[in-house]
Design a protein around this motif. Structure first.
Motif, PDB file in Angstrom:
ATOM      1  N   LEU A 128       2.408   3.727  16.874  1.00 21.32           N
ATOM      2  CA  LEU A 128       3.752   3.645  16.332  1.00 21.32           C
ATOM      3  C   LEU A 128       3.855   4.232  15.054  1.00 21.32           C
ATOM      4  O   LEU A 128       2.956   4.678  14.318  1.00 21.32           O
ATOM      5  N   ASP A 129       5.114   4.255  14.624  1.00 25.84           N
ATOM      6  CA  ASP A 129       5.229   4.957  13.153  1.00 25.84           C
ATOM      7  C   ASP A 129       5.087   3.897  12.218  1.00 25.84           C
ATOM      8  O   ASP A 129       6.053   2.951  12.443  1.00 25.84           O
ATOM      9  N   TYR A 130       4.455   4.180  10.925  1.00 24.02           N
ATOM     10  CA  TYR A 130       4.566   3.290   9.918  1.00 24.02           C
ATOM     11  C   TYR A 130       4.856   3.823   8.659  1.00 24.02           C
ATOM     12  O   TYR A 130       4.958   5.222   8.651  1.00 24.02           O
ATOM     13  N   ASN A 131       5.269   3.102   7.521  1.00 24.09           N
ATOM     14  CA  ASN A 131       5.824   3.561   6.457  1.00 24.09           C
ATOM     15  C   ASN A 131       5.294   3.240   5.258  1.00 24.09           C
ATOM     16  O   ASN A 131       4.871   1.862   5.020  1.00 24.09           O
ATOM     17  N   ILE A 132       4.433   4.091   4.438  1.00 22.18           N
ATOM     18  CA  ILE A 132       3.762   3.584   3.355  1.00 22.18           C
ATOM     19  C   ILE A 132       4.234   3.943   2.000  1.00 22.18           C
ATOM     20  O   ILE A 132       5.424   5.253   2.015  1.00 22.18           O
ATOM     21  N   LEU A 133       4.098   3.544   0.831  1.00 26.22           N
ATOM     22  CA  LEU A 133       4.472   3.917  -0.377  1.00 26.22           C
ATOM     23  C   LEU A 133       3.352   4.348  -1.316  1.00 26.22           C
ATOM     24  O   LEU A 133       2.471   3.397  -1.382  1.00 26.22           O
ATOM     25  N   VAL A 134       3.170   5.534  -1.792  1.00 24.36           N
ATOM     26  CA  VAL A 134       2.080   6.058  -2.777  1.00 24.36           C
ATOM     27  C   VAL A 134       2.821   5.925  -4.133  1.00 24.36           C
ATOM     28  O   VAL A 134       3.594   6.439  -4.546  1.00 24.36           O
ATOM     29  N   ILE A 135       2.052   5.287  -5.226  1.00 25.53           N
ATOM     30  CA  ILE A 135       2.515   4.972  -6.566  1.00 25.53           C
ATOM     31  C   ILE A 135       1.415   5.801  -7.378  1.00 25.53           C
ATOM     32  O   ILE A 135       0.323   5.129  -7.448  1.00 25.53           O
ATOM     33  N   ASP A 136       1.673   6.889  -7.810  1.00 24.71           N
ATOM     34  CA  ASP A 136       0.561   7.557  -8.600  1.00 24.71           C
ATOM     35  C   ASP A 136       1.268   8.516  -9.416  1.00 24.71           C
ATOM     36  O   ASP A 136       2.217   9.250  -8.757  1.00 24.71           O
ATOM     37  N   ASP A 137       0.806   8.796 -10.613  1.00 25.11           N
ATOM     38  CA  ASP A 137       1.413   9.731 -11.558  1.00 25.11           C
ATOM     39  C   ASP A 137       0.907  11.167 -11.231  1.00 25.11           C
ATOM     40  O   ASP A 137       1.329  12.016 -11.924  1.00 25.11           O
ATOM     41  N   ASP A 138       0.049  11.410 -10.348  1.00 22.20           N
ATOM     42  CA  ASP A 138      -0.629  12.728 -10.116  1.00 22.20           C
ATOM     43  C   ASP A 138       0.204  13.250  -8.839  1.00 22.20           C
ATOM     44  O   ASP A 138       0.229  12.898  -7.698  1.00 22.20           O
ATOM     45  N   LYS A 139       1.242  14.218  -9.331  1.00 21.39           N
ATOM     46  CA  LYS A 139       2.259  14.707  -8.120  1.00 21.39           C
ATOM     47  C   LYS A 139       1.651  15.552  -7.340  1.00 21.39           C
ATOM     48  O   LYS A 139       2.180  15.204  -6.312  1.00 21.39           O
ATOM     49  N   GLU A 140       0.490  16.017  -7.420  1.00 22.47           N
ATOM     50  CA  GLU A 140       0.082  16.805  -6.374  1.00 22.47           C
ATOM     51  C   GLU A 140      -0.668  16.103  -5.490  1.00 22.47           C
ATOM     52  O   GLU A 140      -0.635  16.267  -4.190  1.00 22.47           O
ATOM     53  N   LEU A 141      -1.529  14.869  -5.890  1.00 22.40           N
ATOM     54  CA  LEU A 141      -1.967  14.184  -4.972  1.00 22.40           C
ATOM     55  C   LEU A 141      -1.069  13.356  -4.080  1.00 22.40           C
ATOM     56  O   LEU A 141      -1.216  13.158  -2.837  1.00 22.40           O
ATOM     57  N   CYS A 142       0.158  12.870  -4.649  1.00 24.55           N
ATOM     58  CA  CYS A 142       1.007  12.353  -3.684  1.00 24.55           C
ATOM     59  C   CYS A 142       1.442  13.108  -2.756  1.00 24.55           C
ATOM     60  O   CYS A 142       1.585  12.894  -1.465  1.00 24.55           O
TER      61      CYS A 142
ATOM     62  N   SER B   1      -0.855  14.563   4.625  1.00 24.19           N
ATOM     63  CA  SER B   1      -1.938  14.064   5.404  1.00 24.19           C
ATOM     64  C   SER B   1      -1.605  12.968   6.460  1.00 24.19           C
ATOM     65  O   SER B   1      -1.994  13.132   7.604  1.00 24.19           O
ATOM     66  N   VAL B   2      -0.890  11.834   5.770  1.00 18.43           N
ATOM     67  CA  VAL B   2      -0.534  10.853   6.566  1.00 18.43           C
ATOM     68  C   VAL B   2       0.322  11.162   7.789  1.00 18.43           C
ATOM     69  O   VAL B   2       0.441  10.396   8.867  1.00 18.43           O
ATOM     70  N   THR B   3       1.179  11.949   7.455  1.00 14.06           N
ATOM     71  CA  THR B   3       2.340  12.616   8.267  1.00 14.06           C
ATOM     72  C   THR B   3       1.434  12.810   9.654  1.00 14.06           C
ATOM     73  O   THR B   3       2.182  12.977  10.826  1.00 14.06           O
ATOM     74  N   LYS B   4       0.437  13.545   9.704  1.00 14.38           N
ATOM     75  CA  LYS B   4      -0.123  14.185  10.728  1.00 14.38           C
ATOM     76  C   LYS B   4      -0.576  12.813  11.663  1.00 14.38           C
ATOM     77  O   LYS B   4      -1.009  13.007  12.743  1.00 14.38           O
ATOM     78  N   GLU B   5      -0.685  11.481  11.028  1.00 20.58           N
ATOM     79  CA  GLU B   5      -1.207  10.609  11.607  1.00 20.58           C
ATOM     80  C   GLU B   5      -0.083   9.501  12.261  1.00 20.58           C
ATOM     81  O   GLU B   5      -0.218   8.416  12.218  1.00 20.58           O
TER      82      GLU B   5
END
Length: 236
Positions: free
Chosen positions: A6-20, A26-30
């Motif tokens: 199923l499709d799920y939605n996550i929130l990434v909170i990080d000041d590293d824009k490249e890592l976000c 990466s998670v979109t592929k899953e």
């Protein structure tokens, strides 16, 4: 690695824009969608507006750091939180787990490991949300927890548990793999402020272990985390 169905939605909170951006890609592929922001304050705003299945939260951020952000999140939500930290010391990890994190990774990390942990936490969280709504028994290796009868089925037999024993076991099982402090357990099971008296908790866990553990001297389900509290075995 098996993808979520199923499709799920996550929130990434990080000041590293490249890592976000990399995590989102990466998670979109899953089959997982992701939103991201670069500060704790912005993350709290997004949480008020949208529903998420998991939060990836960095510890070291300017302004409101990850620990402060998590403290505010935990006042209103039990959503799984995976913390990212560049500190490779045990005290930071212990502090994160005690503050309410479900898991953590130390930077730099392998993206495949991050994805695996995200999927594991989402599955655990959605499984228990489903159980809460449908009162289905929880089944583990050699252990079944039955909601309707408030009992457990083990290789030692079937036991109808007293209220606090059942509530403590269920609280640990619902947070499978997460280290729970004695304060968290006490406030959840007894419904009152922690008074630094661990004898009641220890007595109930001792009684539970005699009923559910194959060997109460070497606990398999409810594991002791020395100096912190207890954890329900994530491998079952």
């Amino acid at each position: 690695m098996e993808r979520l169905k199923l499709d799920y939605n996550i929130l990434v909170i990080d000041d590293d824009k490249e890592l976000c951006a990399l995590i989102k890609q990466s998670v979109t592929k899953e089959n997982i969608s992701a939103e991201h922001c670069y500060s704790g304050a912005d993350g709290l705003i997004l949480l008020e507006k949208n529903d998420y299945h998991l939060i990836v939260l960095d510890v070291m951020m300017p302004g409101m750091d990850g620990f402060q952000t998590m403290k505010k999140i935990r006042k209103q939500s039990s959503i799984p939180i995976l913390m990212l930290t560049s500190k490779n010391d045990s005290m930071s990890k212990v502090h994160g787990l005690r503050s309410g994190a479900d898991d953590y990774l130390t930077k730099p990390f392998d993206m495949e490991e991050l994805i695996a942990r995200i999927i594991s936490l989402i599955r655990r969280y959605t499984r228990f949300n489903f159980v809460d709504n449908h009162s289905q028994p929880l089944t583990y290796k050699g252990l079944t927890i039955d909601f309707d009868s408030r009992s457990v089925i083990t290789q030692n037999g079937t036991f109808e548990l007293p209220r606090k024993e059942f509530d403590l076991l269920l609280f640990c099982a619902k947070n499978q793999g997460r280290i729970l402090t004695k304060q968290q357990i006490y406030e959840e099971v007894w419904g009152e402020s922690y008074v630094y008296d661990d004898s009641n908790i220890m007595a109930i866990i001792s009684r539970l272990r005699k009923k559910i553990e194959p060997d109460s001297g070497t606990p398999f389900y409810i594991q002791t985390v020395k100096g912190i509290g207890y954890r329900f075995n994530k491998e079952v």
